[in-house]
Design an enzyme around this catalytic site. Structure first.
Site, PDB file in Angstrom:
ATOM      1  CG  HIS A 105      -1.590   1.324   1.460  1.00 52.14           C
ATOM      2  ND1 HIS A 105      -2.301   1.984   0.468  1.00 52.14           N
ATOM      3  CD2 HIS A 105      -1.664   2.113   2.566  1.00 52.14           C
ATOM      4  CE1 HIS A 105      -2.787   3.111   0.963  1.00 52.14           C
ATOM      5  NE2 HIS A 105      -2.404   3.220   2.229  1.00 52.14           N
ATOM      6  CG  HIS A 136       0.132   7.410   0.907  1.00 51.04           C
ATOM      7  ND1 HIS A 136       0.293   8.037   2.124  1.00 51.04           N
ATOM      8  CD2 HIS A 136      -0.662   6.334   1.158  1.00 51.04           C
ATOM      9  CE1 HIS A 136      -0.353   7.368   3.061  1.00 51.04           C
ATOM     10  NE2 HIS A 136      -0.943   6.332   2.496  1.00 51.04           N
ATOM     11  CE1 TYR A 185       4.895  -8.261 -19.302  1.00 49.18           C
ATOM     12  CE2 TYR A 185       4.824  -6.994 -21.335  1.00 49.18           C
ATOM     13  CZ  TYR A 185       5.264  -8.101 -20.626  1.00 49.18           C
ATOM     14  OH  TYR A 185       6.055  -9.039 -21.242  1.00 49.18           O
TER      15      TYR A 185
END
Length: 211
Positions: free
Chosen positions: A92, A94, A119
């Site tokens: 995860h 930002h 891809y």
């Protein structure tokens, strides 16, 4: 792979993501599923300066067992793992371009980025948008859980992507592919780009499977 090597892998790839500007400060987190529980980057940890010995260890129920305190976003990973038994790791971030896409007013909530490259389809697939929640809001987990069974990646509005993979390498590669495709999408935004057709996407899925 033994746990000590997995800890080193988390730190090595975390530093790589940080050094290339895909995460900044203490933002972002990485987790890796173990036979019993999982490893995760701790709260307020910079991915560029991780210590293998201080990584958070959680048991199979998500309880803190060892290492530094877990990130407040651990429940995002828990929600993905609960719906994706085939996934061994989650990233995860930002990351700038992915977050920028999540802020666009005209983004398709069912698929935030069109199929621009093969891809992207192979590593990410479709990318649904999760409505905005404050960081740390447990309600995000319910929203993520509702999508994770069918999607290896989701995009949190005004926040960033959560990407699962069969192992940590796969999760990182998919995250990198997502960020680069988000950059392409922003460069082409408003220019009516040629995307892969439904038949071309279906062919890729039949050949390579879903992410």
């Amino acid at each position: 792979m033994i746990e000590s090597a997995l800890r080193e892998q988390i730190c090595t790839l975390g530093q790589s993501l940080f050094d290339r500007g895909l995460t900044m400060g203490s933002s972002g987190n990485i987790s890796l599923r173990l036979d019993e529980g999982w490893l995760m980057t701790p709260t307020n940890a910079c991915l560029g300066r991780l210590d293998p010995a201080r990584l958070t260890r959680l048991d199979a129920e998500g309880r803190h067992v060892d290492g530094d305190a877990p990130t407040k976003e651990q429940f995002l990973h828990w929600a993905m793992y609960a719906e994706r038994p085939q996934s061994g790791a989650i990233v995860h971030l930002h990351s700038t371009h992915s977050v920028a896409v999540s802020c666009l007013p005209d983004v398709d909530p069912h698929n935030c980025i069109p199929p621009l490259t093969a891809y992207y389809v192979m590593r990410v697939g479709t990318l649904p948008l999760v409505a905005y929640h404050e960081p740390g809001d447990p309600a995000i987990a319910d929203a993520v859980r509702g999508l994770a069974g069918k999607h290896a990646a989701v995009l949190l509005a005004n926040h960033g992507p959560i990407v699962a993979g069969k192992n940590l390498d796969a999760a990182v590669y998919a995250t990198e592919e997502l960020e680069e495709t988000a950059k392409l999408h922003l460069l082409l935004h408003g220019r009516n780009p040629r995307t892969l057709t439904e038949a071309q996407v279906a062919s890729l899925q039949n050949t390579f499977g879903s992410p």
